[in-house]
Scaffold this motif. Structure first.
Motif, PDB file in Angstrom:
ATOM      1  N   TRP A   1      -7.882   7.899   0.579  1.00  0.00           N
ATOM      2  CA  TRP A   1      -6.365   7.819   0.576  1.00  0.00           C
ATOM      3  C   TRP A   1      -6.041   6.143   0.085  1.00  0.00           C
ATOM      4  N   LEU A   2      -6.796   5.253   0.340  1.00  0.00           N
ATOM      5  CA  LEU A   2      -6.347   3.715   0.260  1.00  0.00           C
ATOM      6  C   LEU A   2      -7.197   3.219  -0.965  1.00  0.00           C
ATOM      7  N   GLY A   3      -8.397   3.716  -1.237  1.00  0.00           N
ATOM      8  CA  GLY A   3      -9.134   3.483  -2.213  1.00  0.00           C
ATOM      9  C   GLY A   3     -10.046   2.397  -2.106  1.00  0.00           C
ATOM     10  N   GLY A   4     -10.439   2.070  -0.695  1.00  0.00           N
ATOM     11  CA  GLY A   4     -11.330   1.036  -0.238  1.00  0.00           C
ATOM     12  C   GLY A   4     -11.351  -0.317  -0.904  1.00  0.00           C
ATOM     13  N   THR A   5     -12.581  -0.681  -1.169  1.00  0.00           N
ATOM     14  CA  THR A   5     -12.660  -1.855  -1.848  1.00  0.00           C
ATOM     15  C   THR A   5     -12.001  -1.913  -3.265  1.00  0.00           C
ATOM     16  N   GLN A   6     -12.214  -0.744  -3.782  1.00  0.00           N
ATOM     17  CA  GLN A   6     -11.720  -0.705  -5.338  1.00  0.00           C
ATOM     18  C   GLN A   6     -10.009  -0.974  -5.166  1.00  0.00           C
ATOM     19  N   GLY A   7      -9.616  -0.705  -4.075  1.00  0.00           N
ATOM     20  CA  GLY A   7      -8.042  -0.760  -4.124  1.00  0.00           C
ATOM     21  C   GLY A   7      -7.435   0.207  -4.911  1.00  0.00           C
ATOM     22  N   ILE A   8      -6.113  -0.012  -5.266  1.00  0.00           N
ATOM     23  CA  ILE A   8      -5.227   1.014  -5.926  1.00  0.00           C
ATOM     24  C   ILE A   8      -4.713   0.934  -7.203  1.00  0.00           C
ATOM     25  N   GLN A   9      -5.069   1.364  -8.400  1.00  0.00           N
ATOM     26  CA  GLN A   9      -4.735   0.726  -9.742  1.00  0.00           C
ATOM     27  C   GLN A   9      -3.601   1.689 -10.315  1.00  0.00           C
TER      28      GLN A   9
ATOM     29  N   TYR B   1       0.714  -1.375  -0.040  1.00  0.00           N
ATOM     30  CA  TYR B   1       0.074  -0.110  -0.100  1.00  0.00           C
ATOM     31  C   TYR B   1       0.896   1.306   0.003  1.00  0.00           C
ATOM     32  N   THR B   2       2.106   1.124   0.600  1.00  0.00           N
ATOM     33  CA  THR B   2       2.720   2.271   0.477  1.00  0.00           C
ATOM     34  C   THR B   2       3.271   2.654  -0.906  1.00  0.00           C
ATOM     35  N   ILE B   3       3.786   1.535  -1.514  1.00  0.00           N
ATOM     36  CA  ILE B   3       4.049   1.790  -2.990  1.00  0.00           C
ATOM     37  C   ILE B   3       2.671   2.420  -3.624  1.00  0.00           C
ATOM     38  N   GLY B   4       1.813   1.755  -3.477  1.00  0.00           N
ATOM     39  CA  GLY B   4       0.551   2.257  -4.143  1.00  0.00           C
ATOM     40  C   GLY B   4       0.215   3.641  -4.266  1.00  0.00           C
TER      41      GLY B   4
ATOM     42  N   ILE C   1      -5.400  -3.875  10.127  1.00  0.00           N
ATOM     43  CA  ILE C   1      -4.684  -3.369   8.935  1.00  0.00           C
ATOM     44  C   ILE C   1      -5.631  -3.491   7.736  1.00  0.00           C
ATOM     45  N   ARG C   2      -6.140  -5.016   7.380  1.00  0.00           N
ATOM     46  CA  ARG C   2      -6.817  -5.018   6.376  1.00  0.00           C
ATOM     47  C   ARG C   2      -8.259  -4.224   6.533  1.00  0.00           C
ATOM     48  N   ILE C   3      -8.560  -4.164   7.695  1.00  0.00           N
ATOM     49  CA  ILE C   3      -9.980  -3.519   7.768  1.00  0.00           C
ATOM     50  C   ILE C   3      -9.913  -2.132   7.515  1.00  0.00           C
ATOM     51  N   LEU C   4      -8.677  -1.615   7.768  1.00  0.00           N
ATOM     52  CA  LEU C   4      -8.339  -0.209   7.659  1.00  0.00           C
ATOM     53  C   LEU C   4      -8.385   0.189   6.299  1.00  0.00           C
ATOM     54  N   VAL C   5      -7.694  -0.736   5.353  1.00  0.00           N
ATOM     55  CA  VAL C   5      -7.430  -0.329   3.921  1.00  0.00           C
ATOM     56  C   VAL C   5      -8.662  -0.771   3.291  1.00  0.00           C
ATOM     57  N   LEU C   6      -9.711  -1.454   4.011  1.00  0.00           N
ATOM     58  CA  LEU C   6     -11.054  -1.601   3.463  1.00  0.00           C
ATOM     59  C   LEU C   6     -12.017  -0.710   3.524  1.00  0.00           C
ATOM     60  N   SER C   7     -11.808   0.211   4.436  1.00  0.00           N
ATOM     61  CA  SER C   7     -12.785   1.062   5.101  1.00  0.00           C
ATOM     62  C   SER C   7     -13.106   2.173   4.428  1.00  0.00           C
ATOM     63  N   ASP C   8     -14.428   2.682   4.410  1.00  0.00           N
ATOM     64  CA  ASP C   8     -14.801   3.956   3.574  1.00  0.00           C
ATOM     65  C   ASP C   8     -14.028   5.113   4.165  1.00  0.00           C
ATOM     66  N   TRP C   9     -13.736   5.141   5.177  1.00  0.00           N
ATOM     67  CA  TRP C   9     -13.140   6.304   6.152  1.00  0.00           C
ATOM     68  C   TRP C   9     -11.883   6.595   5.407  1.00  0.00           C
ATOM     69  N   LEU C  10     -10.936   5.675   5.080  1.00  0.00           N
ATOM     70  CA  LEU C  10      -9.781   5.744   4.395  1.00  0.00           C
ATOM     71  C   LEU C  10      -9.822   5.752   2.938  1.00  0.00           C
ATOM     72  N   LYS C  11     -10.930   5.589   2.527  1.00  0.00           N
ATOM     73  CA  LYS C  11     -11.120   5.290   1.055  1.00  0.00           C
ATOM     74  C   LYS C  11     -10.413   6.371   0.144  1.00  0.00           C
TER      75      LYS C  11
END
Ligand SMILES: Nc1ncnc2c1ncn2[C@@H]1O[C@H](COP(=O)(O)OP(=O)(O)OP(=O)(O)O)[C@@H](O)[C@H]1O
Ligand SMILES: [Mg+2]
Lengths: 565, 237
Positions: free
Chosen positions: A364-372, A294-297, A352-362
């Motif tokens: 910055w981290l893309g939520g369920t859509q992830g980072i492309q 995720y840092t790279i992303g 960590i997994r739930i954080l990257v999944l969360s709407d709250w951090l979306k």
């Protein structure tokens, strides 16, 4: 007389068991599923092998257990065993004609009975089946009566046929990358399996080789230190050349597998420090993998557009992030041991997994859509020559380089003072502290180093697939890494490589077995842990512990000096 | 000034009051033994001295310095090493590695190498087995290793918790011989033992501990002759 009677009973029992195994394999459907998966094209299929294999194996058991070892008697024993197996198989077929077994067992179909009867009419076909069962059992008995040298040669030849035959599809796929070289081997294969002529040649070659090598010393020991050095460097160089050309030899599909195995080796080496060396059971290890990726992303993806860094600019930051989060996780759990530690680290991984999944951090981290659109690494010098690493083959080299660095560091750590300290902490924390070890610092470095290695894995993962999603960082990943360490041998560095190949690579190669893949795989794992509980390539000291017979006999308690006192 | 002074310490495990005001002294060069029944608090006393447990009251003074402000690993550096109860060697490490861990706090490589030779001289059996993994040693060898490991810290004071536990009579004798030898070469020893007869024979002085209290204190010989000690700890009527 008494003997003969028990031997017969024994043979009967073995035979019945063999038959039952065949019936079970048939009812779960794998016999029918593989009846067209040929080992030797149009001659013998995996399905047929699954029928004859158990029959032969149990005849062999009967022969081994027989008390009367006269050849004639052994043949009789085998025949009884084979007959019993055949009768059990026939009984299933017979029962299937009378009552509808399909209500209970989906796979007890007419197709199955047709396979049993070699696609002939029931009566002559099933009698043929019975005859074959007896004949293969007799052949098994005959095989055991042969001189050892011929036995070894035959065994080797057959083994190669089965293995190469089953891997026929993979091999033909690999050959397709070889251009004109492939033509040299084409005649050996037919429709994803060995051709008859190929099988014969393969058998003659391997059996002949085994026959020739039998009884000869394996390798001449080289005692001259200078020559030893040459040999060692030669092997290393050879290995290096193979590793460099591996993606070209194996082709795209295998390179993908290699990349996956490589990533798991990277992470395995890291977790091995935490669990194997320092004895801290970490179940949330995937968190650091995620943090690296995720840092790279975040730093490189133009889609998010915060930083738009290049991969190599982001790389050290990602490692630093992983390292620091290793320290941070280490802090609160210093006082915990065993089960508690496992639960808390598991929780950390999920957080960590739930954080990257969360709407709250979306944002910055893309939520369920992830980072492309993560930036691929570029190597070379700007203006002179550059190359963007995108293909599986390119990434292979990057991962290989990562593994070499990490393995080197892991070896140095293991043999260092710090490595000893980890080990002492693993063995007995209280005593280690009483020796003057600062357990806080020692545990934290273990966690941080492990996290760092996992972080490297994460960055390479991100570079490899170019887009990341929370679903890639499931708890199961942690479990897989832990399992590969256990399978390879806790605390053993070569064990990590073997474990990753067995646990991550093997299931891919087993794709041949379609939906039964995990059945075979599970069976292989159980067999592996039963026969080698210390792991496939255990650390030397651990081997001593689990195989007591391998250690020098313990001497008597008495001291020689005080015996006459 | 005594090497070690334990002044009226009270140690608790949660609510359990394990030591109820234990005081004892160890002079430089002595062997002092602490005897007592199961659960009397002997191990607790040693663990409190080594810093693994903290006394709620009282203090421990080593070479004129209060140990309260030191962490366990710092207390080792001050010169107190422990041979723990039940041996507890590092089972999956070799004899050599165990000994190296014993010398963990020391930086003087030269001196450590010399001490390794000294330890091997004291316990030659270990030298033969230096590449063997600790867990595969016999019980007696493991005890030797635990002792040798503590000696590698070159302590001024060696705390030994039941070194003879579970050993055959000949080996018990050998262990006590070693204890005397270590002491003669200049290490002060505080010895906890259930084997009171042997312990009192080698000790200059002894203390008797009962349910967290010191109930008796005398020279080793005198305690051996004391009828109460004889009855309770020497199995004589
Ligand atoms: N970790 C612990 N938690 C709670 N109570 C403890 C703990 N360790 C020891 N105790 C209690 O403290 C008391 C003293 O124990 P200690 O281990 O010091 O006895 P000991 O004299 O060494 O006995 P032994 O000869 O059996 O080793 C005992 O009543 C014991 O039950
Ligand atoms: Mg005790």
């Amino acid at each position: 007389m008494q003997n003969k009677y028990t031997d017969w009973k024994q043979a009967l029992r073995s035979g019945l068991l063999g038959g039952v195994i065949v019936v079970v394999l048939s009812l779960i459907g794998i016999v029918a599923a593989f009846i067209n998966t040929y080992v030797i094209h149009d001659v013998i299929s995996l399905g047929e092998l699954l029928i004859l294999g158990p029959v032969m194996a149990l005849s062999l058991t009967a022969i081994r257990k027989a008390t009367n070892k006269q050849p004639g008697f052994l043949l009789l024993t085998a025949a009884i065993s084979g007959l019993a197996s055949g009768l059990v198989i026939l009984a299933l077929a017979g029962l299937g004609q009378v009552i509808n077994l399909r209500a209970m067992f989906l796979n007890a179909s007419p197709d199955l009975y047709a396979i049993y009867a070699y696609q002939q009419a029931p009566i002559p076909g099933l009698l043929l089946r019975l005859l074959v069962c007896v004949i293969v059992s007799l052949l098994t008995a005959g095989f055991t009566l042969l001189p050892a040298r011929i036995k070894t040669a035959l065994g080797q030849g057959l083994l190669y046929i089965v293995v190469i035959g089953l891997m026929g599809r993979l091999i033909t796929m690999m050959l397709s990358n070889w251009g004109f070289v492939a033509i040299l081997f084409q005649w050996m294969f037919a429709a994803n399996s060995l051709s008859l002529i190929g099988a014969i040649v393969l058998f003659l070659l391997t059996a002949g080789l085994a026959y020739w090598r039998y009884g000869r010393p394996k390798v001449k020991r080289i005692t001259d230190p200078k020559k030893q050095k040459v040999v060692r460097w030669g092997t290393l160089a050879g290995l290096g050349v193979i590793l460099i050309f591996l993606p070209n030899i194996l082709g795209l599909w295998f390179s993908e597998i290699l990349d996956n195995v490589g990533l798991f080796i990277l992470m395995g080496l890291g977790l091995n420090i935490v669990v194997g060396f320092a004895g801290l059971l970490d179940l949330g290890y995937v968190a650091f993998y995620a943090i690296g990726a995720y840092t790279i992303g975040v730093l490189t993806s133009p889609e998010l557009g915060f930083f738009n860094w290049t991969f190599w600019q982001a790389f050290p930051v990602a490692l630093l992030m992983a390292f620091i989060s290793g320290l941070l996780l280490g802090l609160p759990i210093l006082k915990m041991r065993g089960d508690y530690l496992a639960i808390v680290t598991l929780g950390f991984g999920e957080i960590i997994r739930i954080l990257v999944l969360s709407d709250w951090l979306k944002p910055w981290l893309g939520g369920t859509q992830g980072i492309q659109r993560i930036q691929r690494p570029v190597i070379g010098i700007e203006g002179v020559w550059t190359r963007t690493l995108t293909s599986q083959q390119d990434l292979y080299y990057l991962i290989l380089a990562g593994i070499i660095v990490v393995a080197f560091v892991a070896i140095r750590l293991r043999d260092s003072r710090l490595g000893r300290t980890w080990m002492a902490l693993r063995e007995d924390e209280d005593v280690a502290v009483a020796m003057g070890i600062n357990h806080v610092a020692t545990k934290l470095t273990a966690f941080a180093m492990g996290a760092l290695f996992s972080g490297i894995g994460g960055t390479l993962f991100a570079a490899k697939i170019g887009s990341i999603y929370p679903s890639s960082f499931q708890f199961l990943v942690s479990i897989n890494i832990l399992s590969l360490i256990i399978v390879g041998g806790m605390g053993s560095i070569p064990g990590v490589f073997v474990g990753a190949l067995a646990l991550i690579g093997l299931p891919e190669l087993l794709r041949e077995f379609a939906e039964y893949r995990y059945l075979f795989y599970g069976a292989a794992l159980v067999a592996m842990m039963l026969t080698k509980p210390e792991g496939l390539w255990p650390e030397a000291r651990h081997r001593l512990e689990l195989h007591e017979e391998a250690t020098p006999p313990p001497e008597a308690e008495a001291e020689p000096a005080t015996e006459n006192a | 000034m005594a090497l070690l002074e334990v002044n009226n310490i009270h140690t608790y495990y949660g609510n359990i009051h394990a030591l109820k005001g234990v005081s004892l002294k160890v002079e430089e060069g002595e062997i002092v033994c602490l005897i007592g029944g199961n659960g009397a608090g002997k191990t607790t006393t040693l663990r409190t001295i080594s810093g693994a447990l903290r006394p709620r009251e009282g203090n421990i003074v080593f070479m004129g310095e209060d140990l309260a402000k030191y962490k366990p690993h710092q207390i080792v550096q001050k010169g107190i090493a422990m041979v723990p109860e039940g041996r507890r060697i590092f089972a999956r490490m070799t004899v050599m590695e165990n000994l190296e861990m014993g010398a963990y706090i020391r930086k003087d490589k030269q001196k450590v190498a010399e001490d390794l030779e000294w330890v091997f001289e004291l316990l030659p059996r270990l030298k033969e087995r230096r590449r063997q993994v600790g867990g595969t040693l016999s019980g007696g060898e493991q005890q030797m290793l635990a002792t040798a490991r503590a000696l590698m810290a070159r302590p001024r004071l060696l705390l030994m918790d039941e070194p003879s536990m579970g050993l055959a009579p000949v080996l018990v004798e050998a262990i006590f011989d070693t204890i005397v030898k270590i002491n003669k070469e200049g290490t002060t020893i505080l010895l906890v033992e259930q084997n009171a007869l042997m312990a009192l024979s080698v000790a200059n002085r002894g203390y008797v501990l009962e349910t967290g209290n010191i109930v008796m204190e005398d020279t080793g010989e005198a305690l051996k002759k004391n009828p109460r000690v004889q009855k309770a700890y020497l199995g004589m009527e």
